[in-house]
Scaffold this active site. Structure first.
Site, PDB file in Angstrom:
ATOM      1  N   SER A 126       0.791  -1.235   0.000  1.00 33.44           N
ATOM      2  CA  SER A 126       0.000   0.000   0.000  1.00 33.44           C
ATOM      3  C   SER A 126       0.825   1.288   0.000  1.00 33.44           C
ATOM      4  O   SER A 126       0.256   2.365  -0.198  1.00 33.44           O
ATOM      5  CB  SER A 126      -0.951   0.014   1.191  1.00 33.44           C
ATOM      6  OG  SER A 126      -2.015  -0.861   0.946  1.00 33.44           O
ATOM      7  N   LYS A 147       0.522   3.495  -2.942  1.00 35.33           N
ATOM      8  CA  LYS A 147      -0.622   4.410  -3.096  1.00 35.33           C
ATOM      9  C   LYS A 147      -0.201   5.876  -3.002  1.00 35.33           C
ATOM     10  O   LYS A 147      -0.867   6.763  -3.531  1.00 35.33           O
ATOM     11  CB  LYS A 147      -1.684   4.093  -2.034  1.00 35.33           C
ATOM     12  CG  LYS A 147      -2.287   2.686  -2.173  1.00 35.33           C
ATOM     13  CD  LYS A 147      -3.144   2.305  -0.956  1.00 35.33           C
ATOM     14  CE  LYS A 147      -3.722   0.897  -1.095  1.00 35.33           C
ATOM     15  NZ  LYS A 147      -4.438   0.462   0.141  1.00 35.33           N
ATOM     16  N   TYR A 170      -3.538  -2.105 -10.304  1.00 35.12           N
ATOM     17  CA  TYR A 170      -3.419  -1.968  -8.856  1.00 35.12           C
ATOM     18  C   TYR A 170      -2.594  -3.110  -8.247  1.00 35.12           C
ATOM     19  O   TYR A 170      -1.703  -2.879  -7.416  1.00 35.12           O
ATOM     20  CB  TYR A 170      -4.827  -1.905  -8.236  1.00 35.12           C
ATOM     21  CG  TYR A 170      -4.841  -1.962  -6.735  1.00 35.12           C
ATOM     22  CD1 TYR A 170      -4.489  -0.841  -5.975  1.00 35.12           C
ATOM     23  CD2 TYR A 170      -5.183  -3.129  -6.055  1.00 35.12           C
ATOM     24  CE1 TYR A 170      -4.482  -0.899  -4.588  1.00 35.12           C
ATOM     25  CE2 TYR A 170      -5.186  -3.191  -4.674  1.00 35.12           C
ATOM     26  CZ  TYR A 170      -4.834  -2.074  -3.946  1.00 35.12           C
ATOM     27  OH  TYR A 170      -4.822  -2.130  -2.576  1.00 35.12           O
ATOM     28  N   TYR A 192      -4.595   3.754   8.018  1.00 43.29           N
ATOM     29  CA  TYR A 192      -5.975   3.234   8.118  1.00 43.29           C
ATOM     30  C   TYR A 192      -6.587   3.633   9.459  1.00 43.29           C
ATOM     31  O   TYR A 192      -6.435   4.777   9.890  1.00 43.29           O
ATOM     32  CB  TYR A 192      -6.008   1.706   7.918  1.00 43.29           C
ATOM     33  CG  TYR A 192      -5.161   1.279   6.756  1.00 43.29           C
ATOM     34  CD1 TYR A 192      -5.498   1.687   5.471  1.00 43.29           C
ATOM     35  CD2 TYR A 192      -4.007   0.531   6.932  1.00 43.29           C
ATOM     36  CE1 TYR A 192      -4.716   1.326   4.394  1.00 43.29           C
ATOM     37  CE2 TYR A 192      -3.225   0.167   5.846  1.00 43.29           C
ATOM     38  CZ  TYR A 192      -3.581   0.565   4.590  1.00 43.29           C
ATOM     39  OH  TYR A 192      -2.809   0.222   3.537  1.00 43.29           O
ATOM     40  N   VAL A 246       1.145  -3.763   3.811  1.00 42.82           N
ATOM     41  CA  VAL A 246       1.118  -5.075   4.469  1.00 42.82           C
ATOM     42  C   VAL A 246       2.390  -5.900   4.221  1.00 42.82           C
ATOM     43  O   VAL A 246       2.558  -6.957   4.820  1.00 42.82           O
ATOM     44  CB  VAL A 246      -0.119  -5.932   4.101  1.00 42.82           C
ATOM     45  CG1 VAL A 246      -1.382  -5.372   4.715  1.00 42.82           C
ATOM     46  CG2 VAL A 246      -0.256  -6.120   2.604  1.00 42.82           C
TER      47      VAL A 246
HETATM   48  N1  GLN Z   1      -2.316  -5.644  -1.946  1.00 44.71           N
HETATM   49  C1  GLN Z   1      -2.948  -5.369  -0.689  1.00 44.71           C
HETATM   50  C2  GLN Z   1      -4.453  -5.368  -0.879  1.00 44.71           C
HETATM   51  O1  GLN Z   1      -4.899  -4.820  -1.837  1.00 44.71           O
HETATM   52  C3  GLN Z   1      -2.467  -4.066  -0.158  1.00 44.71           C
HETATM   53  C4  GLN Z   1      -3.048  -3.747   1.165  1.00 44.71           C
HETATM   54  C5  GLN Z   1      -2.120  -3.063   2.114  1.00 44.71           C
HETATM   55  O2  GLN Z   1      -0.902  -2.999   1.963  1.00 44.71           O
HETATM   56  N2  GLN Z   1      -2.700  -2.589   3.199  1.00 44.71           N
HETATM   57  O3  GLN Z   1      -5.164  -5.953  -0.090  1.00 44.71           O
END
Ligand code: GLN
Length: 310
Positions: A67, A70, A194, A246, A264
């Site tokens: 993430s 992003k 994505y 988050y 993650v």
């Molecule tokens: N690839 C993960 C997802 O889309 C990314 C989520 C994350 O890093 N929080 O669920």
């Protein structure tokens, strides 16, 4: 701009302090290539606006950006669309998990912010802008390569494929938004882009370098190149601070007090406005999905440097 701080000494102290905690947290296990990463890994890299670098541990080792990507797609989308982007995605903390679907219906397919998955999929769709996914994936990868001044950064195809094979929630989010006409590309195209952006591999060294423009009003302080407008840099930092972790963004602001974005894969990119960018990586996650030891290391760093913005 490290000032009188001895950053080499500070990162060494931080590494020593987190040592007893190495291996804490749970490694993401929704796909095997993430599940097999050794939870004891820990790396940290700092780069200051005047080019000083300090690093420790596994700062040289590539990990899955997830993430944190992003942040970079948001920079690209804002430069492409400007304020129009805000008709498609909000900038308010969600208070829910990163892959939550619950707010989307009430808010008519307009996700709360660009860092929850739904919002990031919209941002990726904006970067895609009617092109083929491989063009957009190439653009995102090349953007990171340029920012990190490193041409070896690439997509881990195994991760990308397995994200797609298991990404049922992301498909749900995307179809739902498509139903509200907030996704322009076919769902498959937006998601393959994505999943590939999430599957980029990067080291702490490269990630800190790539984020440095955000510490310097949108201009890369090493090359002098403007990457995004001053206004966009300010806004990306604001959203990192309020939404970058988050439903633990408040906690991160409380404990660390810097704009940050987690993934993650266990990485966190943190911006110290006017001074530096910091990347940490430790794959064990806390209950919210943020790096447990990485967060602890940032707390220790901020205690020693006084770098909190508060
Ligand atoms: N690839 C993960 C997802 O889309 C990314 C989520 C994350 O890093 N929080 O669920």
């Amino acid at each position: 701009m490290g000032g009188s701080l001895n950053l080499d000494e500070i990162v060494a102290d931080v590494a020593r302090e987190i040592q007893p905690h190495r291996g804490e947290g749970l490694v993401a296990d929704y796909i095997p290539p993430l599940a097999r990463v050794d939870p004891r890994r820990f790396g940290m890299a700092i780069i200051t606006c005047d080019g000083q670098v300090a690093e420790t541990g596994d700062s040289w080792m590539p990990f899955s950006i997830q993430s944190i990507s992003k942040v970079f797609t948001l920079a690209l989308a804002l430069e492409k669309l400007g304020d129009e982007l805000w008709t498609r995605v909000g900038r308010e903390p969600s208070g829910s998990r990163f892959n939550s679907i619950v707010q989307l219906e009430a808010e008519r397919g307009v996700p709360r912010n660009p860092f929850i998955n739904a919002g990031a999929i919209v941002v990726t769709d904006a970067v895609l802008a009617g092109r083929r996914p491989d063009e957009a994936i190439g653009e995102i990868r090349d953007f990171l390569r340029k920012l990190a001044a490193n041409d070896t950064i690439d997509v881990d195809k195994e991760v990308a494929t397995q994200e797609a094979a298991t990404g049922f929630r992301n498909f749900s989010l995307a179809y739902f938004m498509r139903g509200f006409e907030n996704l322009k590309a076919p769902v498959e195209d937006a998601l393959v882009t994505y999943f590939n952006q999430c599957a980029l591999r990067i080291t702490c060294q490269q990630l800190a370098r790539a984020g440095l423009f955000l510490a310097n009003g949108g201009v890369d302080p090493i090359t002098g190149e403007r990457i995004v407008s001053t206004e966009h840099a300010r806004r990306i930092n604001a959203i990192m601070l309020t939404c970058g972790h988050y439903d633990a963004s408040g906690e991160f602001a409380f404990e660390v007090g810097l704009p940050g974005k987690s993934g993650v894969g266990g990485g966190i990119l943190t911006i110290v406005p006017g001074r530096a960018a910091v990347a940490v990586w430790s794959p064990g996650l806390n209950a919210v999905g943020n790096s447990q030891v990485g967060t602890l290391a940032l707390e220790k760093l901020v205690q020693r440097t006084g770098w909190s913005i508060f």
